[in-house]
Write a protein that holds these residues in place. Structure first.
Motif, PDB file in Angstrom:
ATOM      1  N   ILE A  51      54.412  70.310 -71.237  1.00  0.00           N
ATOM      2  CA  ILE A  51      54.765  68.980 -70.746  1.00  0.00           C
ATOM      3  C   ILE A  51      54.672  68.963 -69.226  1.00  0.00           C
ATOM      4  CG2 ILE A  51      56.277  68.401 -72.699  1.00  0.00           C
ATOM      5  CD1 ILE A  51      58.680  69.044 -70.872  1.00  0.00           C
ATOM      6  N   GLY A  52      54.691  67.717 -68.671  1.00  0.00           N
ATOM      7  CA  GLY A  52      54.614  67.584 -67.210  1.00  0.00           C
ATOM      8  C   GLY A  52      55.971  67.650 -66.551  1.00  0.00           C
ATOM      9  N   GLN A  59      63.324  65.935 -72.331  1.00  0.00           N
ATOM     10  CA  GLN A  59      62.095  66.173 -73.104  1.00  0.00           C
ATOM     11  C   GLN A  59      61.938  67.668 -73.386  1.00  0.00           C
ATOM     12  OE1 GLN A  59      58.203  65.762 -71.243  1.00  0.00           O
ATOM     13  NE2 GLN A  59      57.499  64.493 -72.936  1.00  0.00           N
ATOM     14  N   ASP A  91      48.660  65.560 -68.343  1.00  0.00           N
ATOM     15  CA  ASP A  91      48.606  64.943 -69.682  1.00  0.00           C
ATOM     16  C   ASP A  91      47.184  64.885 -70.254  1.00  0.00           C
ATOM     17  OD1 ASP A  91      51.185  62.534 -68.827  1.00  0.00           O
ATOM     18  OD2 ASP A  91      51.329  64.528 -69.715  1.00  0.00           O
ATOM     19  N   CYS A 107      53.416  66.297 -75.133  1.00  0.00           N
ATOM     20  CA  CYS A 107      54.261  65.137 -75.416  1.00  0.00           C
ATOM     21  C   CYS A 107      54.168  64.110 -74.283  1.00  0.00           C
ATOM     22  CB  CYS A 107      55.692  65.613 -75.597  1.00  0.00           C
ATOM     23  SG  CYS A 107      56.797  64.348 -76.256  1.00  0.00           S
ATOM     24  N   SER A 109      53.500  60.364 -72.246  1.00  0.00           N
ATOM     25  CA  SER A 109      53.846  58.959 -72.430  1.00  0.00           C
ATOM     26  C   SER A 109      52.678  58.294 -73.145  1.00  0.00           C
ATOM     27  CB  SER A 109      54.037  58.308 -71.060  1.00  0.00           C
ATOM     28  OG  SER A 109      55.061  58.957 -70.344  1.00  0.00           O
ATOM     29  N   ARG A 168      61.094  52.029 -67.308  1.00  0.00           N
ATOM     30  CA  ARG A 168      60.608  52.501 -66.013  1.00  0.00           C
ATOM     31  C   ARG A 168      61.130  51.597 -64.891  1.00  0.00           C
ATOM     32  NH1 ARG A 168      56.439  56.165 -67.487  1.00  0.00           N
ATOM     33  NH2 ARG A 168      55.716  56.318 -65.337  1.00  0.00           N
ATOM     34  N   ARG A 189      51.993  54.719 -56.985  1.00  0.00           N
ATOM     35  CA  ARG A 189      51.319  55.579 -57.951  1.00  0.00           C
ATOM     36  C   ARG A 189      51.610  55.064 -59.334  1.00  0.00           C
ATOM     37  NH1 ARG A 189      53.393  58.459 -62.690  1.00  0.00           N
ATOM     38  NH2 ARG A 189      51.714  59.806 -63.336  1.00  0.00           N
ATOM     39  N   MET A 191      50.587  55.674 -63.701  1.00  0.00           N
ATOM     40  CA  MET A 191      49.954  56.582 -64.645  1.00  0.00           C
ATOM     41  C   MET A 191      48.484  56.178 -64.773  1.00  0.00           C
ATOM     42  SD  MET A 191      52.815  57.052 -67.608  1.00  0.00           S
ATOM     43  CE  MET A 191      53.374  55.360 -67.658  1.00  0.00           C
ATOM     44  N   PHE A 212      50.691  63.128 -63.217  1.00  0.00           N
ATOM     45  CA  PHE A 212      52.116  63.328 -62.919  1.00  0.00           C
ATOM     46  C   PHE A 212      52.320  64.536 -62.017  1.00  0.00           C
ATOM     47  CE2 PHE A 212      56.484  62.559 -63.584  1.00  0.00           C
ATOM     48  CZ  PHE A 212      57.121  63.777 -63.708  1.00  0.00           C
TER      49      PHE A 212
HETATM   50  O1  KDG Z   1      55.898  65.248 -69.572  1.00  0.00           O
HETATM   51  C1  KDG Z   1      55.485  63.899 -69.550  1.00  0.00           C
HETATM   52  C2  KDG Z   1      54.816  63.564 -68.258  1.00  0.00           C
HETATM   53  O2  KDG Z   1      53.694  64.335 -68.271  1.00  0.00           O
HETATM   54  C3  KDG Z   1      54.451  62.094 -68.056  1.00  0.00           C
HETATM   55  O3  KDG Z   1      54.040  61.523 -69.228  1.00  0.00           O
HETATM   56  C4  KDG Z   1      55.571  61.434 -67.443  1.00  0.00           C
HETATM   57  O4  KDG Z   1      55.882  59.170 -67.483  1.00  0.00           O
HETATM   58  C5  KDG Z   1      55.284  60.053 -66.984  1.00  0.00           C
HETATM   59  C6  KDG Z   1      54.402  59.790 -65.819  1.00  0.00           C
HETATM   60  O5  KDG Z   1      54.826  58.969 -64.987  1.00  0.00           O
HETATM   61  O6  KDG Z   1      53.329  60.370 -65.730  1.00  0.00           O
END
Ligand code: KDG
Length: 352
Positions: A51-52, A59, A91, A107, A109, A168, A189, A191, A212
């Motif tokens: 994950i990020g 998470q 991601d 996992c 978003s 968010r 910024r 996604m 991310f």
């Molecule tokens: O672990 C999840 C993140 O990689 C990312 O999905 C979180 O909401 C996110 C973003 O702003 O990139």
């Protein structure tokens, strides 16, 4: 030999035998299970889950719960290794690795998933969900939630369950944002998602898509002035160190999807598939509970950490919705009118 010594000896002999058969109270079952048929080393398969977000985020706690359940219920024939903070990449890269079968789990978003299955961008419609209860109803109860997950195998991934990132909110280090006018020229910024970019452009901001893993440095170096994520991420990723203003816009509800490589799924027995599916849902309920608490709790901590926190009035939120709604028509075909209709109807029904 003194009596108590015979007792200790007996106890240690007993624990030795238990450990040999893998410990503790539920010795019986476990003994029976583990003692009976531990998987031959060659038959143990590994899920590498990346994950990020960092290891403090719910998470990651959810992934640890998934690990615990899967390793217990598969009797160790499947082991899970969890990696956080982008250790396995961002991601998009991780989803591509799942398609290739060079990684087993991630996992993200739904926003980055939409680059693989455009239908998921329905969840990027700003101000779609009025609250978490309606989101749960649509994602977890309404058939449209599973209908979207069923689109993933064609892309080499299996959607095991919806987890929660959350509503968010916007942060920046320039000025307080209360109204649409305050978005003017803010370098935000987003996604990697076309609908998010269009929505922020419509609000007058200057959005830029970014992975991310690059976000914190970009804010530190001023490449961007702001970003938007749920409170738990803002607090646990320490964005208050590089951002001064937090506006509680709640402009998008972000689900996570726990993704498994279809290659790994197809190589699993029906029993293992059932165990992974159940574990994903149970760990998802656990993660959802933790992240909801975190998203509620950390606003005061961010205030205490010196951030200026701004509530958005219903009138200003309605104004923001009016502006962002104007970009939707150009995305309906990409998302799929059928999916848009089903989700917006489900939201209306669940909001009654
Ligand atoms: O672990 C999840 C993140 O990689 C990312 O999905 C979180 O909401 C996110 C973003 O702003 O990139």
């Amino acid at each position: 030999m003194r009596k108590w010594m015979t007792g200790i000896l007996a106890a240690s002999l007993l624990s030795l035998s238990l450990t040999a058969c893998g410990g503790g109270q539920q010795g019986g079952d476990q003994q029976k299970q583990e003692g009976a048929n531990p998987p031959a080393a060659g038959n143990v398969r590994t899920i590498r889950a990346g994950i990020g977000l960092n290891d403090q985020h719910p998470q990651f706690k959810g992934l640890e719960k998934f690990k615990e359940i899967v390793e217990r219920d598969t009797n160790g024939s499947i082991v899970v290794e969890n990696y956080h903070s982008g250790q396995l990449g961002d991601d998009r890269a991780m989803m591509e690795a799942l398609q290739l079968g060079t990684q087993e789990m991630t996992c993200p978003s739904t926003a980055p998933i939409a680059n693989f299955v455009p239908g998921f961008s329905v969840f990027d419609i700003p101000f779609l969900f009025p609250n978490e209860e309606v989101a749960d109803q649509v994602l977890l109860k309404d058939p449209v939630g599973q209908e979207l997950l069923d689109m993933l195998p064609e892309q080499g991934m299996v959607g095991l369950a919806y987890w929660e990132n959350g509503f968010r909110d916007l942060t920046n280090n320039k000025h307080e944002v209360k109204t649409v006018a305050d978005f003017k020229d803010l370098k935000i910024r987003t996604m990697e998602n076309k609908l998010h970019l269009a929505a922020f452009r419509a609000l007058g901001a200057n959005p830029t898509p970014m992975a991310f893993s690059e976000l914190f440095t970009a804010m530190q170096q001023g490449t961007v002035n702001g970003q938007e994520n749920p409170i738990a991420t803002i607090y646990l990723q320490k964005y208050n160190e590089v951002q001064k203003y937090l506006s509680l816009t709640h402009h998008v509800y972000s689900p996570f999807v726990l993704l498994l490589s279809k290659k790994f799924w197809d190589e699993s027995t029906p029993e293992e598939q059932e165990i992974m599916k159940k574990a994903a849902q149970e760990a998802g309920d656990y993660e959802r509970k933790l992240v909801r608490e975190a998203n509620g709790e950390y606003v005061d901590d961010l205030k205490a950490a010196g951030m200026t926190v701004t509530e958005i009035t219903e009138a200003d939120r309605a104004e923001m919705k009016k502006v962002t709604d104007a970009v939707l028509p150009q995305f309906v075909d990409t998302i799929g009118k059928d999916i848009v209709d089903k989700v917006t109807t489900a939201v209306e029904n669940a909001s009654k």
